[in-house]
Design an enzyme around this catalytic site. Structure first.
Site, PDB file in Angstrom:
ATOM      1  N   GLY A   1       0.821  -1.207   0.000  1.00 28.43           N
ATOM      2  CA  GLY A   1       0.000   0.000   0.000  1.00 28.43           C
ATOM      3  C   GLY A   1       0.853   1.253   0.000  1.00 28.43           C
TER       4      GLY A   1
ATOM      5  CG  HIS B   1       3.242   1.091  -5.460  1.00 24.74           C
ATOM      6  ND1 HIS B   1       3.435   2.109  -4.549  1.00 24.74           N
ATOM      7  CD2 HIS B   1       3.787  -0.019  -4.917  1.00 24.74           C
ATOM      8  CE1 HIS B   1       4.063   1.623  -3.494  1.00 24.74           C
ATOM      9  NE2 HIS B   1       4.299   0.337  -3.682  1.00 24.74           N
TER      10      HIS B   1
END
Ligand code: PAF
Length: 286
Positions: free
Chosen positions: A37, A43
């Site tokens: 996360g 990402h």
């Protein structure tokens, strides 16, 4: 209101595996992007790559307690699930897998994957148990999701090699692909931990990449590693980094120490503190 549809969220293995089975029945190619996360553009580059090589993308978000040491940042590791899910929806991810810690590590859980050699030295020397925690959780995620391909950022280069080795040694039927590091315009590698940096530290931080790049240039020009590394360490300390946990030149595949690039491609890898923030980075040479 977001104009993107939301991403389906799975928090348990059985419904996720039912979805994966349905995709498989339709001959879909499944890509897994495991994350903790605190998603950033790095990402999202992994998600974009996943979209180009698969027809379905699953992103997992799990802040894995077993890869943090007792004095590390597990409790303050940034968590923002709502923002992460919005980013995954925008990135066109087909499913988000957010397992509960109690489901990943139920009472009585007693298995650890230890990967020798590539786990040794570098981060392995200063974060005992870290790569065993990573290898164990990634093995679980691969078994649970059963993707065709799993993507990992090259910023955590030793982690990538540890995972490749575990997958090879344990015959896990998945292709592991590394994705090049995304950088800020000034060279700083994107990282969830960059948000810990104060303004002055943020201004100093790009020196890490600059020093690695300078060593890589010297190696490619045929110079030996040792003096380049000594100069690099001095440059980092002069720029305000300390302690410099490691600055090393290693074989790109085995991660064995090497004296120069005569034996093939190498990686120059470093971990160093700026204040209380630990930064890692690496570049290729040869
Ligand atoms: O790189 C990370 O975010 C984590 O180490 C990983 C691979 C998701 C395992 O927890």
């Amino acid at each position: 209101m977001s104009s993107f549809p939301s991403v389906p969220v799975f928090d348990a293995v059985a419904p996720l595996q039912a979805q994966v089975a349905a995709w498989r029945a339709g001959q879909e190619r499944l890509v897994l992007v495991p994350t903790m996360g605190a998603l950033h553009a790095g990402h999202l580059a992994l998600m974009a790559r996943a979209r180009t090589i698969g027809t379905r993308v699953v992103a997992s978000i799990f802040v894995n307690p077993t890869q943090f040491g007792p004095n590390e940042d597990f409790s303050r590791y940034p968590r923002n699930t709502e923002a992460d899910l919005a980013l995954l929806a925008q990135a066109g991810v087909d499913a988000a897998y957010l397992p509960e810690a109690s489901a990943m590590y139920p009472a009585g859980f007693s298995t650890r994957i230890e990967v020798a050699e590539v786990s040794e030295g570098l981060c392995g020397a200063v974060r005992p148990g870290h790569f065993s925690g990573v290898a164990t959780v990634v093995t679980k995620l691969l078994n649970q999701v059963q993707p065709d391909v799993a993507l990992f950022g090259e910023k955590d280069f030793q982690q990538l090699q540890v995972i490749r080795r575990a997958v090879r040694d344990l015959d896990i039927p998945v292709s592991i692909e590394g994705v090049p590091t995304l950088r800020e315009p000034d060279g700083l590698a994107l990282s969830s931990r960059n948000r810990y940096l104060g303004p002055q530290e943020r201004a100093q931080a790009p020196r890490l990449h600059a020093v690695l790049a300078r060593i890589a240039e010297g190696l490619v020009a045929g110079k030996p590693a040792d003096p380049l590394v000594a100069q690099g360490r001095a440059a980092l300390e002069a720029a305000g980094f300390g302690p410099v946990q490691y600055l090393e030149v290693r074989d790109a595949d085995s991660l064995a120490p090497v004296p120069d690039v005569s034996g093939g491609p190498v990686r120059v890898l470093a971990a160093a503190y700026l204040g209380t923030t630990r930064l890692i980075d690496n570049v290729a040479a040869g």
